[in-house]
Design a protein around this motif. Structure first.
Motif, short mmCIF file in Angstrom:
data_model
loop_
_atom_site.label_atom_id
_atom_site.label_comp_id
_atom_site.label_asym_id
_atom_site.label_seq_id
_atom_site.Cartn_x
_atom_site.Cartn_y
_atom_site.Cartn_z
N SER A 98 11.24 -25.28 -56.58
CA SER A 98 10.44 -25.88 -55.65
C SER A 98 8.78 -25.30 -55.66
O SER A 98 8.04 -25.59 -54.91
N TRP A 99 8.85 -24.49 -56.63
CA TRP A 99 7.39 -23.98 -56.95
C TRP A 99 6.32 -24.68 -57.32
O TRP A 99 6.60 -25.34 -58.45
N ASN A 185 4.29 -24.53 -49.45
CA ASN A 185 5.01 -24.24 -50.62
C ASN A 185 5.30 -22.93 -51.05
O ASN A 185 4.14 -21.91 -50.41
#
Length: 254
Positions: A98-99, A185
């Motif tokens: 998810s980075w 994020n």
């Protein structure tokens, strides 16, 4: 043959001058421009602390205090890399990370230049406090040439430091305008965490600069003024070097 009597050597550094009888602050080990080691620092009576001892103790205390902060940043950077490399496998055995790298606002380059310049002006101020000829004049109460000179350069450092913090605020505002927030994020999470934490530490340096400027104006002891300027500038240098590393991490490490 008649015996020769040698008169005792007079220690010219122990002349009382209104600074509690301490030695003039021109020894090279304080960061000044004095030359040689034949100043008999170790031969003075016990209980007399000269500028060398006071500055050395202040520096040791400062770097011990900074040790905990540096360990915190080391742990933060370690978590940064672990989080960046972490992920999970979905139902189709695909690795999901998810980075998403955060685009660094270009103003951070200008902020970095301002902070580098502030470190230069701070070092000029620190060195000015230990110019031997002027420091001796100030020690004997013949004016405050080194304090006035250092105050000018510390004021420039303060202005550049405030400019850096203002630039950091602009960078956060630019990211917010792009809907990139603290929880958007993992990458943006670390961007805000790293930059805000460093900004808090630099703000403490701003407070130190203000106190040092106040000491230059109001303190009657030259040694006290030297200690404040010296330790504040070393703290500022550490914050500047730390920011360079953090900036490179954010710019190229994502």
């Amino acid at each position: 043959m008649p015996s020769t009597i040698t008169p005792p050597e007079i220690d010219r550094h122990r002349i009382s001058d209104g600074n509690n009888g301490h030695r003039p602050p021109t020894d090279k080990r304080t960061g000044g421009n004095g030359e040689g080691d034949g100043d008999n620092w170790n031969n003075r009576p016990r209980g007399h602390r000269g500028p060398h001892e006071r500055i050395s103790q202040a520096r040791i205390g400062l770097f011990f205090a900074l040790g905990g902060d540096l360990m915190f940043f080391v742990a933060l950077i370690s978590v940064f890399f672990v989080t960046k490399a972490s992920g999970h496998f979905d139902a189709y055995d695909h690795f999901i990370n998810s980075w998403l790298p955060t685009a660094i606002p270009s103003i951070l380059w200008l902020n970095t230049i301002a902070l580098l310049l502030s470190s230069v002006t701070a070092e000029i101020a620190r060195r000015a406090m230990f110019r031997e000829v002027d420091a001796m004049d100030e020690w004997f109460g013949l004016g405050r040439p080194v304090s006035y000179r250092a105050a000018i350069w510390l004021s420039a450092t303060l202005a550049l430091g405030l400019l850096f913090l203002a630039g950091q605020w602009v960078a956060w505002d630019q990211l917010a305008a792009q809907h990139v927030f603290f929880r958007s994020n993992p990458s943006s999470h670390f961007f805000y965490l790293i930059t805000i934490t460093h900004a808090v530490h630099l703000f403490l340096g701003i407070v130190g600069l203000i106190v040092a400027l106040a000491a230059l104006k109001f303190s009657r002891s030259l040694a006290t003024r030297q200690v404040w300027v010296d330790t504040t500038v070393w703290y500022w240098h550490v914050m500047g070097a730390l920011w360079i590393f953090l900036f490179l991490l954010l710019e190229f490490g994502q």
